[in-house]
Motif scaffolding. Structure first.
Motif: not given
Length: 751
Positions: A267-295
């Motif tokens: 599991f990961t608590a940071i979004n850099e590793l989620f759905d990027c080919g590092y085989n992390f199952l999931g986590g309570y995170i800010t997903p990349m699309p949400v981070q980009v939209e906010e910024q």
């Protein structure tokens, strides 16, 4: 039509105003990691997508710090060099991502930062002291929520003994401090500094408490409780036999590599590793699309003039996320995941099983029906071809019977004598009958003598000649005969003439009757005209087949191999003429039955016309000038190429048939204002009168009844052109020539 024009005009004006209202801006994006980091390609795409949906046309430049390659001073120097190069291209806003790039950017204290609004995102542990020095700065704090991540792991895996990898860098110390603040609870035990040995960890987890342990890789000797032997436990925890879940709290390649060796859920608590080919199952995170939209939305607010100092720094929105691919690989399914979790990468089959099976079964049924339909079409076509073959076989038998009972005589010219195998029932002792040419001419009606004398002249040129004439051989009156001859050089260099003399009296009578019947049918019914025409057209190839077949079958005459080949070629050519007649009939049948198929594709008109020209250059009579006129540019048409070639070939054949001198011209030109192309065949032939132009495209119409053809060619051409969405235009003047033009929609391309 006026309403449609108004709607189109309104849409054009709206598009124009929208393009005019679009503002331009320069955006500098600074990433912490190297360019090859798997997540940045999608991150950059999302940034560009967000700006494209706003009112700004953004010129975006990307910079990758590659923080793993530098120490802190090296990172600061790299960003300073970047900012120093922004004199010619000045950014209107700076977007910086992750802790390393944000910290190094602010540590530069570059003058550009004082005047350029900066927005950070994905920062887990902001340096608040640095941030307060920049009033021109805002962003989003991606604060790690350890409690929710740990409870998420417990809920999914059922495990309470959870570990992570931490060292003693600046970011590691920040994580330890944050954990001590967040994990002040009776249900979660902070064991990041290994205060409890393995037995205590097992005992506390069995009591229902979550034990969160930390292991050091770079400096394991700094663990507080050395008697616990964390090095041994660490090796066991990441071994292939370990069953403890892992939680990633930072992004560096050492910890990511170690985590990848674990065979249990990660599991990961940071979004850099989620759905990027590092085989992390999931986590309570800010997903990349949400981070980009906010910024990006914050950047657009600033670019629209809003004061950045009035926009506070906020925490990024978070949700529970699960990667279905990793979930499925671990032997779990959607039923094992709480409903409030967001699961990504779910296959359509899993997400909508009923619809998937419906589409699969429907597709299978469709393919089965399609195969059945194709099989039916194949069976029907096979039956049709079989019937045609049976008909041709019957016709062949009929022709054989006709040859056996025909009134045809083969002859050859020897000096001034015509040598017959038999003639009007007479035979000589040598089983041949000779007749002087002058005697033969005495039986011919005077009006046909010039033609016959030119054919039987001893010095006539090579070739084949046919003439119909009236002869009176028995003193009972003139009858119609057809004289056919072929002249060629023998193997000894001598001129050799052979031929057939066919009694066509009955044919002429039938022909006259059919002509009269056709004249009556033209006033009454079209199909009777067809019968008359077909009878006339079939007569000529039948006579050739009968006569030359009789020659070949005669046991009393000897011919060289070349002569036999010439006879066979004549029979073959007339067979092909019969086949052409049948094909035209079948073509008309397909037109009337609706099975006239087309295979429309995009074609370069110049290439098609060039190919037609090259083909017919070899077929045109040498007495005619055959030329090609090309239009300007590259023109493409969408139609059936073979059908187009069929139409133009028919035009060229007709032009060659009715033009004895002058030229035949093939050409095309593009009509810009109508977006269509004109493809034409022009000749200096006999021309067509105004009255004939009205009926020339009718079925079975022939300008000259004594010229071979069915009278169906132009009718078929007209149908083909109309089916292809075009039109035929005819301009002609008697004694001057004709021009047949076809017009099709076309597209002019610059390549």
């Amino acid at each position: 039509m006026r309403i449609i024009d108004l709607i189109i005009s309104f849409c054009i004006i709206e598009l124009f105003l929208a393009s005019c209202s679009e503002k331009e801006c320069n955006v500098l994006v600074i990433h912490s990691y190297e360019k090859d980091y798997p997540g940045y390609k999608e991150y950059n795409r999302l940034i560009e997508k967000e700006f494209s949906s706003s009112s700004f046309s953004a010129d975006i430049h990307y910079f990758y710090l590659d923080c793993e390659q530098y120490d802190e001073p090296g990172e600061i120097r790299a960003i300073k060099r970047l900012l120093d190069t922004c004199t010619h291209w000045k950014p209107d806003v700076i977007l910086v991502n992750e802790d390393q790039a944000t910290y190094s950017l602010l540590k530069t204290h570059h003058p550009l930062l004082k005047e350029t609004p900066t927005i950070f995102a994905g920062v887990n542990y902001p340096n608040w002291g640095l941030i307060e020095q920049y009033p021109n700065l805002t962003g989003f704090h991606d604060k790690i929520d350890l409690k929710k991540n740990l409870r998420m792991i417990e809920k999914i895996t059922g495990q309470r003994d959870i570990y992570t990898v931490l060292d003693y860098t600046f970011i590691d110390r920040k994580i330890r401090e944050d954990a001590r603040e967040q994990l002040v609870t009776d249900s979660i035990i902070d064991n990041l500094d290994w205060r409890f040995n393995w037995a205590t960890v097992v005992r506390e987890s069995k009591k229902g408490k979550i034990v969160f342990s930390g292991y050091s890789v770079r400096n394991p000797s700094k663990q507080w409780n050395r008697s616990a032997r964390p090095e041994k436990d660490f090796i066991w925890a990441v071994s292939k036999y370990g069953s403890r879940p892992y939680l990633q709290l930072k992004f560096d390649y050492v910890t990511v590599t170690i985590a990848s060796s674990s065979t249990r859920f990660r599991f990961t608590a940071i979004n850099e590793l989620f759905d990027c080919g590092y085989n992390f199952l999931g986590g309570y995170i800010t997903p990349m699309p949400v981070q980009v939209e906010e910024q990006v939305k914050t950047a657009v607010r600033v670019l629209n003039g809003e004061d950045i100092s009035c926009i506070p720094i906020r925490e990024s929105a978070k949700e529970y996320y699960i990667d279905w691919n990793i979930l499925h690989r671990g032997g779990m399914g959607l039923k094992d995941i709480p409903a409030e979790y967001t699961v990504i990468n779910v296959p359509f089959k899993v997400r909508s099983p009923f619809l998937w099976w419906f589409l699969w079964v429907g597709g299978a049924l469709f393919v089965s029906c399609l195969l059945a339909f194709v099989t039916y079409l194949y069976w029907r076509e096979t039956q049709r071809k079989r019937n045609v073959l049976y008909a041709l076989e019957d016709e062949k038998e009929s022709l054989a019977l006709a040859v056996a009972g025909s009134d045809s005589y083969a002859w050859r010219l020897k000096k001034d004598k015509m040598i017959f195998d038999s003639f009007l029932g007479k035979k000589s002792d040598l089983e041949s009958y000779s007749l002087d040419v002058s005697v033969f001419c005495s039986f011919i009606h005077p009006s046909f003598l010039p033609q016959v004398e030119s054919i039987l002249h001893r010095d006539m040129i090579d070739g084949k000649r046919f003439v119909e004439l009236q002869c009176d051989f028995d003193g009972k009156g003139y009858q119609w005969w057809e004289l056919r001859c072929s002249t060629m050089k023998s193997i000894f260099g001598e001129q050799k003439t052979t031929g057939l003399l066919l009694n066509i009296e009955e044919y002429k009578k039938r022909e006259q009757e059919l002509i009269e019947a056709r004249e009556v049918a033209e006033k009454a019914e079209l199909k009777e005209s067809f019968l008359a025409n077909m009878s006339h057209e079939i007569r000529t190839p039948l006579n050739a087949i009968v006569g030359f077949s009789n020659l070949l079958a005669s046991p009393d005459m000897e011919f060289s191999d070349e002569e036999k080949k010439q006879f066979i070629d004549t029979i073959t050519r007339n067979n092909e003429l019969l086949l052409k007649l049948i094909n035209d009939i079948l073509e008309i049948s397909r037109i009337e039955s609706g099975y006239f198929s087309f295979n429309n594709e995009d074609w370069s008109l110049a290439a098609v016309v060039d190919e037609i020209y090259q083909t017919h250059s070899l077929l045109m009579p040498r007495t005619l000038e055959f030329s090609l006129e090309k239009g300007d540019g590259t023109v493409w048409v969408h139609l059936d190429r073979d059908r187009l070639v069929q139409v133009i070939t028919n035009f060229l054949n007709n032009a060659a048939k009715f033009t004895t001198k002058g030229y035949i011209k093939l050409g095309w030109n593009y009509v810009e204002e109508r977006h269509e192309v004109e493809l034409y065949v022009e000749d200096t032939g006999i021309g067509i009168s105004k009255s004939e132009q009205k009926v020339i495209f009718s079925r079975f119409y022939k300008k000259d009844e004594f010229v071979q053809g069915t009278g169906l060619g132009l009718f078929i051409c007209k149908v083909i052109v109309e089916k292809l969405g075009g039109r035929i235009v005819l301009s002609s003047e008697v004694g001057v020539g004709s021009r047949f033009s076809v017009f099709f929609s076309a597209e002019k391309r610059d390549f």
